[in-house]
Design an enzyme around this catalytic site. Structure first.
Site, PDB file in Angstrom:
ATOM      1  CD  GLU A  32       0.166   1.511 -42.258  1.00 42.50           C
ATOM      2  OE1 GLU A  32       0.818   1.573 -43.488  1.00 42.50           O
ATOM      3  OE2 GLU A  32       0.671   2.212 -41.372  1.00 42.50           O
ATOM      4  CG  ASP A  34      -5.393  -2.631 -34.647  1.00 42.62           C
ATOM      5  OD1 ASP A  34      -4.398  -2.929 -33.833  1.00 42.62           O
ATOM      6  OD2 ASP A  34      -6.235  -1.860 -34.717  1.00 42.62           O
ATOM      7  CG  LEU A  80      19.919   2.308  -4.378  1.00 41.88           C
ATOM      8  CD1 LEU A  80      19.481   3.350  -5.194  1.00 41.88           C
ATOM      9  CD2 LEU A  80      21.468   1.857  -4.646  1.00 41.88           C
ATOM     10  CD  GLU A 108      19.839   6.271 -13.276  1.00 42.58           C
ATOM     11  OE1 GLU A 108      18.925   5.255 -12.548  1.00 42.58           O
ATOM     12  OE2 GLU A 108      20.850   5.950 -13.731  1.00 42.58           O
ATOM     13  CE  LYS A 110      14.413   4.741  -3.989  1.00 40.98           C
ATOM     14  NZ  LYS A 110      13.054   4.008  -3.799  1.00 40.98           N
ATOM     15  CG  ASP A 112       6.882   4.291  -5.297  1.00 44.84           C
ATOM     16  OD1 ASP A 112       7.506   3.388  -4.950  1.00 44.84           O
ATOM     17  OD2 ASP A 112       5.920   4.870  -4.741  1.00 44.84           O
ATOM     18  CE1 TYR A 212      17.195  -0.123 -11.177  1.00 45.99           C
ATOM     19  CE2 TYR A 212      15.184   1.067 -11.695  1.00 45.99           C
ATOM     20  CZ  TYR A 212      15.538   0.127 -10.749  1.00 45.99           C
ATOM     21  OH  TYR A 212      15.156  -0.582  -9.877  1.00 45.99           O
ATOM     22  CE  LYS A 300      13.102   5.509  -0.287  1.00 44.92           C
ATOM     23  NZ  LYS A 300      12.477   4.971   1.043  1.00 44.92           N
ATOM     24  CB  CYS A 394     -13.081  -6.133  23.488  1.00 44.80           C
ATOM     25  SG  CYS A 394     -12.684  -6.883  21.719  1.00 44.80           S
ATOM     26  CB  CYS A 397     -15.321 -10.417  22.346  1.00 41.38           C
ATOM     27  SG  CYS A 397     -14.076  -9.756  23.612  1.00 41.38           S
ATOM     28  CB  CYS A 412      -9.544  -7.504  24.261  1.00 39.73           C
ATOM     29  SG  CYS A 412     -10.613  -9.096  24.197  1.00 39.73           S
ATOM     30  CB  CYS A 417     -11.374 -11.662  21.656  1.00 39.57           C
ATOM     31  SG  CYS A 417     -11.693 -10.250  20.619  1.00 39.57           S
TER      32      CYS A 417
END
Ligand code: IVH
Length: 657
Positions: A32, A34, A80, A108, A110, A112, A212, A300, A394, A397, A412, A417
Site C-alpha cells: 500500500e 509503495d 555540555l 537521557e 547520549k 553518538d 532532545y 562519559k 627516515c 627519504c 628527519c 623529504c
C-alpha cells in the site's frame, strides 16, 4: 482536485512513515505504501508546479546543492560539560543543589552522532543546520529531508525550532562498510553523509534522528524538560524511549549503571548519559558558564580497553619531521571503531614498556584521541617476540635522523623529504590554518606526486592547471571548481591563519594569534628582531628563536614573496571590521553577568565589529549592555538616559552581522 489528492497522499505517506519509523507500529502494508508513493511521484511528474517542498518523495534524495550555506543560530547551540566518574556526578548534583533545593532530573542516552537544529515554519521543515562552532553552522536541509525519522511536516502548523542528534544505526553502519566504504565508526559515517552536496548519498545511508532539546520552551507554555519532550513527541518527532525522569542521585546512578552494562543491546551507539535539570525555571536559575549550561552535564563512559596483537611496528613522518613509531595491529573494535593502528609515542615510551612486535597488548581509546597501547600482557609472550629498535633513517627519504638533546623524539631534517612536505601541505589547508575545504590527505598526496603541489604557493597556481585537473580520475568540473573557489576564498583569511599554516616550529594557533594581533602585518613580524618578539606577553625565547630563524631563511622569504604575489592577505583582520555596523565607533560598557558570553568574549565581539569597550559609564558611553544582577553602572546609565540593551538585544544585534 489534483492538488487535493496530492495533499491527501502526502498525509497518508507521512502518517505511514511516522508509524513505521518513529512508533515502530505500521498500520498499512508495504505494498500500500509503495502504491501511494508511486501515485504521488506520478502526479508530481505530471504537474511539477504542484510539487510541495515537504513532499515525502524528497526523501529519496536528488536535490544537489553547490555549496553549504552558513546559518546563524539565534540561540547558540551549546555543548555540555563532561563528568567521568561517580564523584564528579555527585559533585554536579551538589552544585545544582546550591541553587535548587530538591532538583529533579531527566536522564537521557547520549547518542553518538552529530547535533542538528531543525526549523519548522507553519509546521513545515524549512531548514536543518549543523552545530558548526555553536553560532554559525551549515545548512543541510537537502540531506535532512531524506532522513525518515525527521518529519517533513509536523502535527501542528506552528513555527518551532527543535534540536537533536543525527546518527547511523549499528546495522546501517555495518552494511555501509560491508558495501566497501571504510568509515571508522557510525558517528563519522553519519557526519560524512550529512556533509554531502548530493542528497542521494544521504538518502542511501539510512540515517536517523532523535530530538532532545526545545530551545524556546516559553513560547509553548512548557515548564519542564519532560513536558518539552512530550510536546515534541506529540508533534511527531522521534524521542528516545529510554529517557527517564530521575528523582534523586541514587536513581541517577542506577540509570547510569544499567546503561553502562546494557549499552551494547541498543541498535545504535551511545557514548554516555546526559543529565538535565527537569524544571525549566530551575534551569534558568542555574544559567550558563561561557560554554555550557550549568543545568546539564554529560557523563562519559570510561575509555574502553581491549586486547590485540602487534603485527608490526612502523614509522610515520609528521609535518615537523618527527618520526613516530606506531603499532600495526590485528584489527579490533574499540568503542565502536575498528582500530588497526595505535601510537607508541616515541622511543622512550616503547622501551619503558618493553613493547615488542608479536606482543599481546591492551589498547585504549577515549573519545576522539588517537588510540594508544597502554600495556603489554607479558604472560602471553611465547619468546618469539622481537625487541624494538628505533629506526635511524627516515622511512620515506632515508635521510639519517637526528635526536635533539632535550627531546625524546627523532627528526628527519631533510627539508625536501616528501612525507614532511605532504604533511605540511595538509596542515596548510586544515581548519584552523587556511581552512581550505575539500582537500583530503589523499588528494594532496596525489597532487603532490603528480607535481602540481610542492610548496604552499602552488595551491594558488592550481587554477592554471584547471583543464588538466578536471581530466584526472575521480575529479569532475564541479569538484575542481569547488576546490578552486575554496582556495580563492582563503586569500582573504586574517593573518593568524597564514602564520599557523606555515608550520613554523612552536607556533600553534594561540601563538599565531598573539603574534598577528601584536604585529598586525607579516611585514612587521618579519622585520622584528629576537628581543621584540620574546618580550611579548605569553611568548618566550623558544618561540622568538624559532620565528626569527624561520624568517631569516632565504627560501622562506621567497615563499612569502610568492604568496604575496598571489594576493594572499597578510594583515590581521580580526579587529578591523570591513563594514559599518551598529557597533562602529560607539562606546560600550558591560555590566552584570551575561549568560552566553564571558566578558572577554563579549568584548572581542564588540571590538571585532568596530566598537570600543570601556569600564565606566559616563556621558561618552553610547550603550550599556546589562546582564543579570547589574548594579550601580546600570543605575547610572538609566540616570544619564543612555541606551541600555539586555543580553537578548545584544545577541539580536550581533546576529545581524
Ligand atoms: S543536550 C543545551 N541531549 O552531546 C543542550 N545532547 O556534549 C545541549 N548529545 O552537542 C545538548 N545525545 O551533540 C543533549 N540526549 C542528548 C544528547 C546530546 C547526544 C550530543 C550533542 C551535544 C553533545 C554534548
Amino acid at each position: 482536485m489534483v492538488r487535493d489528492r496530492i495533499d491527501e497522499l502526502i498525509k497518508l505517506i507521512d502518517k505511514a512513515n511516522y508509524e513505521y519509523y518513529t512508533l515502530d507500529k505500521p498500520t498499512i502494508t508495504d505494498q500500500e505504501y509503495d502504491r501511494y508513493m508511486q501515485e504521488l511521484l506520478d502526479l508530481e511528474e505530471k504537474y511539477p508546479d504542484l510539487k510541495r517542498d515537504d513532499s515525502p518523495t524528497n526523501r529519496v534524495g536528488g536535490q544537489v546543492i553547490d555549496e553549504f550555506k552558513k546559518v546563524t543560530h539565534e540561540i547558540p547551540m551549546l555543548s555540555l560539560g563532561n563528568v567521568f566518574n561517580e564523584d564528579e556526578i555527585v559533585a554536579f548534583d551538589e552544585r545544582v543543589k546550591k541553587v535548587v533545593a530538591q532538583p529533579k532530573y531527566v536522564a537521557e542516552l547520549k547518542i553518538d552522532g552529530l547535533s542538528v537544529s531543525l526549523l519548522y515554519k507553519n509546521g513545515v521543515l524549512v531548514r536543518a543546520a549543523t552545530r558548526g562552532d555553536g553560532v554559525t553552522g551549515e545548512d543541510i536541509t537537502h540531506n535532512a529531508r531524506t532522513i525518515k525519522t525527521i518529519p517533513l511536516t509536523i502535527k501542528k502548523p506552528i513555527d518551532i525550532e527543535v534540536r537533536g542528534e543525527i546518527y547511523m544505526s549499528k546495522d546501517s553502519f555495518n552494511k555501509l562498510n560491508e558495501s566497501g566504504e571504510n568509515f571508522a565508526n557510525p558517528r563519522n559515517a553519519a557526519a560524512g553523509s550529512v556533509r554531502q552536496l548530493d542528497s542521494k548519498v544521504a538518502a542511501s545511508r539510512n540515517l536517523d534522528c532523535f530530538i532532545y532539546h526545545l530551545p524556546d520552551p516559553e513560547d509553548y507554555n512548557i515548564y519542564t524538560h519532560e513536558d518539552a519532550l512530550r510536546f515534541m513527541k506529540e508533534l511527531g518527532f522521534n524521542i528516545n524511549p529510554n529517557n527517564k525522569k530521575i528523582n534523586d542521585i541514587k536513581e541517577l546512578l542506577d540509570y547510569i549503571d544499567y546503561w553502562t552494562l546494557n549499552r551494547s543491546t541498543l541498535p545504535y551507539e551511545i557514548d554516555g548519559i546526559v543529565i538535565k535539570v527537569n524544571d525549566l525555571n530551575d534551569q534558568q536559575k542555574l544559567g550558563f558558564t561561557a560554554r555550557n549550561p550549568k543545568w546539564a552535564t554529560a557523563y562519559k563512559f570510561p575509555a574502553e580497553e581491549v586486547l590485540t596483537r602487534i603485527k608490526d611496528i612502523i614509522f610515520t613522518v609528521g609535518r615537523t619531521g618527527q618520526v613516530t613509531p606506531s603499532a600495526d595491529l590485528e584489527p579490533v573494535r574499540v568503542m565502536g571503531s575498528v582500530i588497526s593502528r595505535a601510537t607508541l609515542h616515541n622511543e622512550d615510551y616503547v622501551l619503558a614498556k618493553d613493547i615488542r612486535v608479536g606482543d599481546v597488548v591492551a589498547i585504549k581509546k577515549a573519545g576522539d584521541v588517537i588510540p594508544e597501547v597502554v600495556k603489554v600482557i607479558k604472560e602471553r609472550r611465547s619468546g618469539a617476540e622481537q625487541k624494538f629498535q628505533m629506526t635511524q633513517t627516515c622511512p620515506i627519504c632515508h635521510e639519517k635522523l637526528t635526536r635533539k638533546d632535550d627531546e625524546a623524539a627523532y627528526y628527519c631534517t631533510n627539508i625536501h623529504c616528501p612525507a614532511k612536505q605532504q604533511e605540511k601541505l595538509i596542515h596548510f589547508t586544515s581548519r584552523h590554518a587556511m581552512n581550505i575545504e575539500g582537500f583530503g590527505d589523499r588528494i594532496i598526496e596525489d597532487f603532490y606526486n603528480l607535481g602540481y603541489l610542492k610548496s604552499y604557493d602552488d595551491f594558488y597556481n592550481l587554477n592554471k592547471h584547471k583543464e588538466e585537473l578536471m581530466k584526472l580520475e575521480g575529479f569532475g568540473t564541479k569538484s575542481i571548481n569547488n576546490l578552486l573557489a575554496e582556495i580563492e576564498n582563503s586569500k582573504h583569511n586574517s593573518l593568524e591563519r597564514l602564520l599557523f599554516g606555515l608550520s613554523i616550529r612552536h607556533v600553534g594557533t594561540k601563538t599565531a594569534d598573539i603574534l598577528a594581533r601584536h604585529f598586525k602585518t607579516l611585514d612587521n613580524l618579519m622585520a622584528a628582531d629576537f628581543d621584540s618578539i620574546s618580550n611579548i606577553k605569553d611568548i618566550g625565547p623558544i618561540i622568538a628563536k624559532s620565528v626569527t630563524q624561520y624568517f631569516a631563511s632565504e627560501e622562506n622569504r621567497e615563499l612569502i614573496q610568492r604568496l604575496k604575489g598571489h594576493g594572499i592577505n597578510m594583515v590581521y583582520l580580526k579587529e578591523i571590521s570591513q563594514v559599518t555596523t551598529e557597533f562602529t565607533d560607539k562606546t560600550f560598557v558591560l555590566t552584570g553577568s551575561l549568560e552566553r558570553f564571558t566578558r572577554d568574549e563579549a568584548k572581542a565581539k564588540i571590538e571585532s565589529l568596530g566598537g570600543l569597550v570601556t569600564n565606566s559609564v559616563s556621558k561618552k558611553t553610547d550603550v550599556v549592555i546589562a546582564g543579570q544582577e547589574a548594579g550601580s553602572k546600570l543605575t547610572k546609565a538609566q540616570n544619564l538616559g543612555i541606551d541600555i540593551w539586555n543580553e537578548e538585544q545584544f545577541l539580536n544585534t550581533l546576529s545581524k552581522y
